[in-house]
Design a protein around this motif. Sequence first.
Motif, PDB file in Angstrom:
ATOM      1  N   ALA A   1       0.820  -1.210   0.000  1.00 33.40           N
ATOM      2  CA  ALA A   1       0.000   0.000   0.000  1.00 33.40           C
ATOM      3  C   ALA A   1       0.855   1.263   0.000  1.00 33.40           C
ATOM      4  N   GLY A   2       2.099   1.136   0.487  1.00 35.78           N
ATOM      5  CA  GLY A   2       3.013   2.277   0.489  1.00 35.78           C
ATOM      6  C   GLY A   2       3.340   2.776  -0.910  1.00 35.78           C
ATOM      7  N   GLN A   3       3.093   1.928  -1.907  1.00 40.70           N
ATOM      8  CA  GLN A   3       3.385   2.341  -3.282  1.00 40.70           C
ATOM      9  C   GLN A   3       2.195   3.012  -3.972  1.00 40.70           C
ATOM     10  N   LEU A   4       1.093   3.147  -3.237  1.00 39.28           N
ATOM     11  CA  LEU A   4      -0.089   3.744  -3.874  1.00 39.28           C
ATOM     12  C   LEU A   4       0.174   5.158  -4.395  1.00 39.28           C
ATOM     13  N   PRO A   5       0.868   6.016  -3.621  1.00 43.70           N
ATOM     14  CA  PRO A   5       1.102   7.373  -4.142  1.00 43.70           C
ATOM     15  C   PRO A   5       1.906   7.357  -5.451  1.00 43.70           C
ATOM     16  N   ALA A   6       2.913   6.487  -5.519  1.00 38.90           N
ATOM     17  CA  ALA A   6       3.714   6.423  -6.748  1.00 38.90           C
ATOM     18  C   ALA A   6       2.848   5.935  -7.912  1.00 38.90           C
ATOM     19  N   ALA A   7       2.008   4.916  -7.633  1.00 40.13           N
ATOM     20  CA  ALA A   7       1.132   4.393  -8.687  1.00 40.13           C
ATOM     21  C   ALA A   7       0.145   5.470  -9.127  1.00 40.13           C
TER      22      ALA A   7
END
Length: 320
Positions: free
Chosen positions: A243-249
């Motif tokens: 979920a930590g990659q949501l902003p990058a996605a």
Amino acid sequence: MSQLSGDQLAVSAQGLGKSFGGTTALDGLDLAVPAGTVYGLLGPNGAGKTTAIRLLATLTAPDTGWARVAGFDVAREPERVRRSIGLAGQHAAVDEGITGRENLTLVGRFHHLGAREARRRADELLERFGLAAAGDRLVRGYSGGMRRRLDLVACLVTRPPVLFLDEPTTGLDPRSRGEIWDAVRELTAGGSTVLLTTQYLEEADRLADTVMVLDHGRAIADGPPGRLKAAIGTRVQVVVDDAGQLPAAAGVLAAVTGGEPVSDRDRRQVEALSLPGREVLLPALVRALDAAGVAARDVALRTPSLDDVFLALTAERQAA
Ligand SMILES: Nc1ncnc2c1ncn2[C@@H]1O[C@H](COP(=O)(O)OP(=O)(O)OP(=O)(O)O)[C@@H](O)[C@H]1O
Ligand SMILES: [Mg+2]
């Protein structure tokens, strides 16, 4: 009754309006339905679909505007309009206590066909619409789908060039719905014009050449289903492992789609709708995610359904 030629409008209307007490059921409807096509009126409960059909079928008079059906004016030539149309209402109107064949024969007799001709026409229609085997059973024992089909067939006895079908498949299972769709296609193949209402966007998508979305008695969009869908872009979804990659996605989706990504942490998903006219290609999306170091578990591109169109349109109105 002769069919209309292809370049004629089977139904046209301008500024049609109708109020009941303080309720505006229809607020200035414009329609242009070419002969030989299927036109779908879409809208939620209370949008004014049945009111529109009732005005066009001369069952009630408009407060404002005018309409022509099969070349005749609904206000000045209601009898000629009535002789040119078939109407299947929102609730099936067949007689349960007699057989399907008897129902159709009665309709023919009512329309002044001779006894033999009425029977012949009933046989022909039962055969053509897959009801021959059930024709001699009491309608009471028919399934909902068969009843609806019989109701539709009953309005074909007089070969009207224009048909109004008010929610012909509401409450039917997928198979019965498919049978009604086939019947409608068969009708237009024979040159008839069909104006139908539905709450099922998929139905309009499959059947209608042109759709109009009604809301609170007004048209909020109209055109071929494909054009309405093209106008709202492609829906893109990315599911990530972390979920930590949501902003990058989300950053990648914003760049690729031009839209505004919406993230859902619980589902580890981010979703965006591309700007109209912007093409989104899967390989380019995957490369961009990779370049941003996003480990995507699932990437989906979905061309919009009419449901998306409807939601987008009604959301716009709520925001306005
Ligand atoms: N005879 C009537 N008397 C009073 N109000 C009416 C009458 N007919 C329709 N209305 C109102 O006009 C509006 C439009 O109704 P209409 O039946 O045309 O909607 P609809 O799109 O067919 O809805 P549904 O999907 O529920 O069939 C509604 O607010 C309804 O309550
Ligand atoms: Mg209705």
